[in-house]
Scaffold this motif. Structure first.
Motif, PDB file in Angstrom:
ATOM      1  N   ASN A  85       0.819  -1.221   0.000  1.00 54.87           N
ATOM      2  CA  ASN A  85       0.000   0.000   0.000  1.00 54.87           C
ATOM      3  C   ASN A  85       0.854   1.272   0.000  1.00 54.87           C
ATOM      4  O   ASN A  85       0.640   2.188   0.790  1.00 54.87           O
ATOM      5  CB  ASN A  85      -0.948   0.008   1.194  1.00 54.87           C
ATOM      6  N   VAL A  86       1.812   1.308  -0.907  1.00 54.57           N
ATOM      7  CA  VAL A  86       2.672   2.482  -1.055  1.00 54.57           C
ATOM      8  C   VAL A  86       2.053   3.384  -2.120  1.00 54.57           C
ATOM      9  O   VAL A  86       1.931   2.993  -3.280  1.00 54.57           O
ATOM     10  CB  VAL A  86       4.095   2.063  -1.453  1.00 54.57           C
ATOM     11  N   LYS A  87       1.647   4.585  -1.733  1.00 48.43           N
ATOM     12  CA  LYS A  87       0.964   5.499  -2.639  1.00 48.43           C
ATOM     13  C   LYS A  87       1.960   6.341  -3.421  1.00 48.43           C
ATOM     14  O   LYS A  87       2.860   6.968  -2.839  1.00 48.43           O
ATOM     15  CB  LYS A  87       0.031   6.416  -1.838  1.00 48.43           C
ATOM     16  N   VAL A  88       1.804   6.346  -4.731  1.00 50.85           N
ATOM     17  CA  VAL A  88       2.576   7.214  -5.605  1.00 50.85           C
ATOM     18  C   VAL A  88       1.637   8.309  -6.103  1.00 50.85           C
ATOM     19  O   VAL A  88       0.499   8.037  -6.494  1.00 50.85           O
ATOM     20  CB  VAL A  88       3.175   6.428  -6.782  1.00 50.85           C
ATOM     21  N   TYR A  89       2.115   9.585  -6.080  1.00 48.96           N
ATOM     22  CA  TYR A  89       1.278  10.726  -6.415  1.00 48.96           C
ATOM     23  C   TYR A  89       1.665  11.313  -7.770  1.00 48.96           C
ATOM     24  O   TYR A  89       2.776  11.105  -8.256  1.00 48.96           O
ATOM     25  CB  TYR A  89       1.402  11.803  -5.339  1.00 48.96           C
ATOM     26  N   GLY A  90       0.719  12.040  -8.355  1.00 52.42           N
ATOM     27  CA  GLY A  90       0.972  12.641  -9.663  1.00 52.42           C
ATOM     28  C   GLY A  90      -0.028  13.724  -9.972  1.00 52.42           C
ATOM     29  O   GLY A  90      -0.458  14.472  -9.093  1.00 52.42           O
ATOM     30  N   ASP A  91      -0.458  13.803 -11.229  1.00 55.24           N
ATOM     31  CA  ASP A  91      -1.302  14.901 -11.675  1.00 55.24           C
ATOM     32  C   ASP A  91      -2.664  14.936 -10.983  1.00 55.24           C
ATOM     33  O   ASP A  91      -3.216  16.018 -10.755  1.00 55.24           O
ATOM     34  CB  ASP A  91      -1.501  14.830 -13.184  1.00 55.24           C
ATOM     35  N   SER A  92      -3.230  13.795 -10.675  1.00 55.13           N
ATOM     36  CA  SER A  92      -4.531  13.792  -9.997  1.00 55.13           C
ATOM     37  C   SER A  92      -4.440  14.480  -8.648  1.00 55.13           C
ATOM     38  O   SER A  92      -5.335  15.239  -8.264  1.00 55.13           O
ATOM     39  CB  SER A  92      -5.038  12.348  -9.821  1.00 55.13           C
ATOM     40  N   TYR A  93      -3.355  14.208  -7.937  1.00 52.41           N
ATOM     41  CA  TYR A  93      -3.163  14.879  -6.653  1.00 52.41           C
ATOM     42  C   TYR A  93      -2.933  16.371  -6.871  1.00 52.41           C
ATOM     43  O   TYR A  93      -3.503  17.214  -6.162  1.00 52.41           O
ATOM     44  CB  TYR A  93      -1.986  14.268  -5.905  1.00 52.41           C
ATOM     45  N   LYS A  94      -2.125  16.726  -7.861  1.00 49.37           N
ATOM     46  CA  LYS A  94      -1.806  18.127  -8.091  1.00 49.37           C
ATOM     47  C   LYS A  94      -3.044  18.943  -8.455  1.00 49.37           C
ATOM     48  O   LYS A  94      -3.184  20.098  -8.039  1.00 49.37           O
ATOM     49  CB  LYS A  94      -0.747  18.251  -9.195  1.00 49.37           C
TER      50      LYS A  94
END
Length: 402
Positions: free
Chosen positions: A127-136
């Motif tokens: 359950n390691v979350k990677v962030y990108g454009d959706s978060y931004k």
């Protein structure tokens, strides 16, 4: 004697049986491992994950096993992997950044290997979350206080922000300095206001906030762009103001209490003679007129400061016009037809002001949007706090435009 011999024989038979039994188990074990001893190198310990922008940083405590020569990391059901050479034995922590990921929850499996190819037991982190454009796209710049987003003073501007509602790192502010250069300032997450000294009045202020999704993140995320604090209200230059005396304008009590006292820079209620003081020849309602020195567009705010004691306007009208050609009214200010004549001659009612106090303290009102450009201001005083039928007193008037 015979009993003792029998006992010894039985013990010997049990020992022989036990020996052969153990030997058979050991041989079976060797057969299962193809005659080789299974070796498990030391495994990684205390694995942690720090998320980033389409990437992740994995960190773990290096295995103390001196035989470990490399590590392998697997994800996407072992379809993707990354090899990492074991560091020098003096290094106690190992870290690696895995890039080019998608915005998703990942599980990683890590093995350590020795030179012979033996691998450790697996170590997993899930359950390691990677962030990108959706978060931004979910991020917004910090909000300014709606009721009072800024405060101008003689030497700068102070911006007032609401408290951030997530893990805010800071807000970058760009503004124009009085010499025309663009400067930067930074508002920290724990501060709600920032003063920009020597701000050039009338120019836009831009701001952009940054965030991290969690405290351990390796990347800072910025909003899509800068917001601007535009249409900042600028004080109208009172050094250009000039008194006028049009038909039916009220006179002044003395030369010491002329209209020019309305723009001499008072910040608080003052006393006689540092005030405008009307004469007693023109009953209320009465009006006075002055020239702002140039045409002013987008009037936004007005402030009045009364006298420190008495005769302060509590109900009055503010009128404006751009050109005095044909604008002089002939009706007295207390005439029933005065309003109609003023409208007919081109005057525009900018604001009707009523206040319920004694009229002395500084009192600001906002003008409605869409007002025409004006140069000449007429204030028609309808009533004063003291109830006097003739006198009106004022310490200062100020205007702002956008």
């Amino acid at each position: 004697m015979a009993t003792k011999n029998i006992t010894r024989i039985l013990l010997a038979l049990v020992a022989i049986a036990f020996f052969y039994g153990c030997s058979k188990d050991a041989l079976d074990y060797k057969d299962y491992l193809d005659g080789k001893e299974k070796i498990y190198p030391g495994f990684p310990e205390k694995v942690t994950a720090s998320p980033g922008n389409y990437r992740i940083k994995l960190t773990w405590k290096a295995s103390p096993d001196p035989s470990v020569s490399r590590y392998m990391i697997y994800w996407n059901n072992a379809q993707d992997s990354l090899a990492l050479q074991a560091p020098d034995r003096s290094v106690t922590n190992v870290s690696v950044i895995i890039s080019n990921l998608v915005e998703y929850n990942y599980s990683f499996t890590i093995y350590s290997f020795d030179k012979a190819g033996n691998k450790s037991v697996p170590v997993q982190i899930n359950n390691v979350k990677v962030y990108g454009d959706s978060y931004k796209t979910s991020l917004t710049n910090r909000f300014l206080v709606t009721s009072a987003p800024y405060q101008l003073d003689d030497n700068g501007i102070t911006l007032q922000f609401e408290r951030p509602d997530t893990i805010n790192i800071g807000t970058e502010i760009r503004y124009t300095y009085k010499d025309g250069t663009v400067r930067q300032a930074k508002l920290g997450p724990d501060a709600n206001s920032i003063r920009l000294a020597d701000y050039k009045v009338g120019t836009k202020v831009y701001f952009r906030s940054s965030y991290v999704p969690v405290q351990s993140a390796i990347d800072t995320f910025y909003t899509a762009g800068f917001d601007s604090l535009s249409n900042i209200m600028v004080p109208v230059d009172k050094s250009l103001f000039k008194p006028l005396k049009l038909t039916n304008d009220v006179g002044t009590y003395s030369s010491e209490t002329s209209l020019s006292k309305l723009w001499n820079g008072n910040k608080a209620p003052t006393g006689y003679p540092d005030i405008f003081h009307s004469d007693d020849n023109t009953p209320l309602p009465h009006h006075f007129t002055f020239d702002m020195g140039k045409q002013v567009a987008n009037l936004a705010q007005f402030e009045i400061i009364g006298r420190d004691c008495c005769n302060n306007p509590t109900k009055f009208e503010i009128w404006g016009i751009a050109d005095l050609t044909g604008a002089q009214t002939q009706s007295p200010a207390d005439s029933p037809g005065w309003t109609a004549e003023s409208n007919g001659r081109g005057w525009k009612l900018l604001k009707t002001v009523e206040r319920s106090d004694d009229g002395s303290a500084p009192f600001k009102v906002a003008f409605p949007d869409g007002l025409p450009t004006v140069r000449y201001i007429r204030i028609r005083v309808i009533s004063v706090a003291s109830g006097d039928a003739y006198y009106s007193n004022i310490s200062e008037v100020s205007f702002w435009n956008k």
